[in-house]
Every structure is written in structure tokens, then in C-alpha cells.
Design an enzyme around this catalytic site. Sequence first.
Site, PDB file in Angstrom:
ATOM      1  N   SER A 130      -4.996 -55.589 -17.136  1.00 37.45           N
ATOM      2  CA  SER A 130      -4.337 -53.773 -16.799  1.00 37.45           C
ATOM      3  C   SER A 130      -4.953 -53.022 -15.990  1.00 37.45           C
ATOM      4  CB  SER A 130      -5.651 -53.493 -17.847  1.00 37.45           C
ATOM      5  OG  SER A 130      -5.678 -51.597 -17.513  1.00 37.45           O
ATOM      6  N   TYR A 173     -13.979 -53.241 -21.790  1.00 33.58           N
ATOM      7  CA  TYR A 173     -12.649 -52.949 -21.667  1.00 33.58           C
ATOM      8  C   TYR A 173     -12.299 -53.480 -20.031  1.00 33.58           C
ATOM      9  CZ  TYR A 173      -7.289 -52.014 -21.061  1.00 33.58           C
ATOM     10  OH  TYR A 173      -6.237 -51.561 -21.246  1.00 33.58           O
TER      11      TYR A 173
END
Length: 264
Positions: free
Chosen positions: A142, A155
Amino acid sequence: MKARDKVIVVTGGGNGIGREIVLNLLEKGASVAAVDVNEEGLKETVKLAGDQQDRVSIHVVDITDRDAVGALPGEVINHHGQVDGIINNAGIIQPFINVNDLDYEKIDLVMDVNFNGTLYMTKSFLPYFLERPEAHITNVSSMGGFLPVPGQTIYGASKAAVKLLTEGLHSELKDTNVNVTVVFPGGVGTNIMKNSGAEGTRESKNDEGKAHKLLSPKEAAEIIIDGMEKDEYRVLAGKDSKMMDRLYRLVPKRAAKMIADRLG
């Protein structure tokens, strides 16, 4: 590695980017083993495959279950006769809250799905890939895996772990038949907040494309598969990911502040 005539495993194949990856691979002539915890989502993916659904197998698997993942290569090979690649796409985010306020249960879940799930899938399939004429591992990290996002720190840590795992694998496998790609998507218009149980939490001022156009899941899937087919080392999916990658390399503190200010 070109997709045609290959058998490729896709995690998170029951919705969002994963579903679009499955459909795109089928269009390119691949066979696909679609993996997800959501059986209904997988069935919908198969339905959307239309007359190509005979080349899709579905596997209802929790990728945090190491034993279940360990049994998956055999299931895929029994169905398709071979396995040539994997796209580790499945992932969840955390509620948009700071580490101080995030409970350990949610922390463990995010790390288990995003990092351990990717690790289990990779280790389970890698021995079979090494026996193929060519094979490919694509891991989806990501933009948050190289750039800190307040309220998504765990995350981001999980996706940073995916980044380094993938880059390490690339170095370890450089003299083999297995190529490795890491993908850094920016903003993509998916239901990841809903699917992660993170609804009703703080949102970025950029949410819903207010300040920039989000990639569609279909566009993201096309970029990911193109990177696999070109054996790219790293793939930046979206203008925001490309811009922030450059900025973070040049002035990391400024880039981090820019993201923090956008989140208010």
C-alpha cells in the site's frame, strides 16, 4: 510472466480489486483459483465470469489459518493440474484511530490478515513455484506501506512488512525461475472500510475522490496484472502513490506532514 495458460491464485477474490483481478486474468487466458473467506462473494465473482467460469475454482479459506493455507496448493493443483503464480491481494484496514486507542484484538487481526496471511500463502506455494518453468509472486502492499498515515499506523506497519518481505524474496529468488513484484496502490474506490469493520471512523479529506480521483478496482487490477506480466520489481498504482513516493524519497518529513494535515 504472461498470464495466458497459467494458473494463478488470487486472494481476496470475492470482492473489490481481487474480483477484478480474477476477471482480468480470465480475459487474458489464465485459469484462476479465487480465495476468500466470503463464499457468497466468490460465487458472485464466478457468476460475473460468464462463459469463462469453467476456468475458475473457488476456495473458501481464512488466510490467517496456517493449516488451511498449507492445504491450499494441493487443492489448486488437484483442480487445475498446476500452479504458476499468486497475487496476494487480500487485506483489511484498521479503524481510523491512533495506536493509543486501538485495542490489541484489532491490532492482531490487521497484522494476521495483512502480513501473516501473505507470508503463509507465499511459503505454502513457493516450493511448487520453484518446480515450474516460470512462476510469479505478486504481493499487494500500500502507499501506506512507505508513507505514514495517522490513524492507520498499524495498517501501515503491516503493509510495510509486506513491502520488505517481498523485496527480500526478490533478492533471495533472483537466480531462480520465480519473479517477484510488490504493488503500492494509492486511493482505490473499494468497500475496504466496510469489509474491514472500520466504518463510522475518521475519514481523509480526500475520501470519495473529493480532492483527487480514486482509481476504480478495475483500473487497479489492470495495473497490478500489467506489473506481473512485465516482471516489474515495484508497481505504483495511481497518481497519488506515484506523487507521494517521489515526495517521500526527497523530503520524508514534509510528505508525512502533508498527509497528516489532510487528515485534519
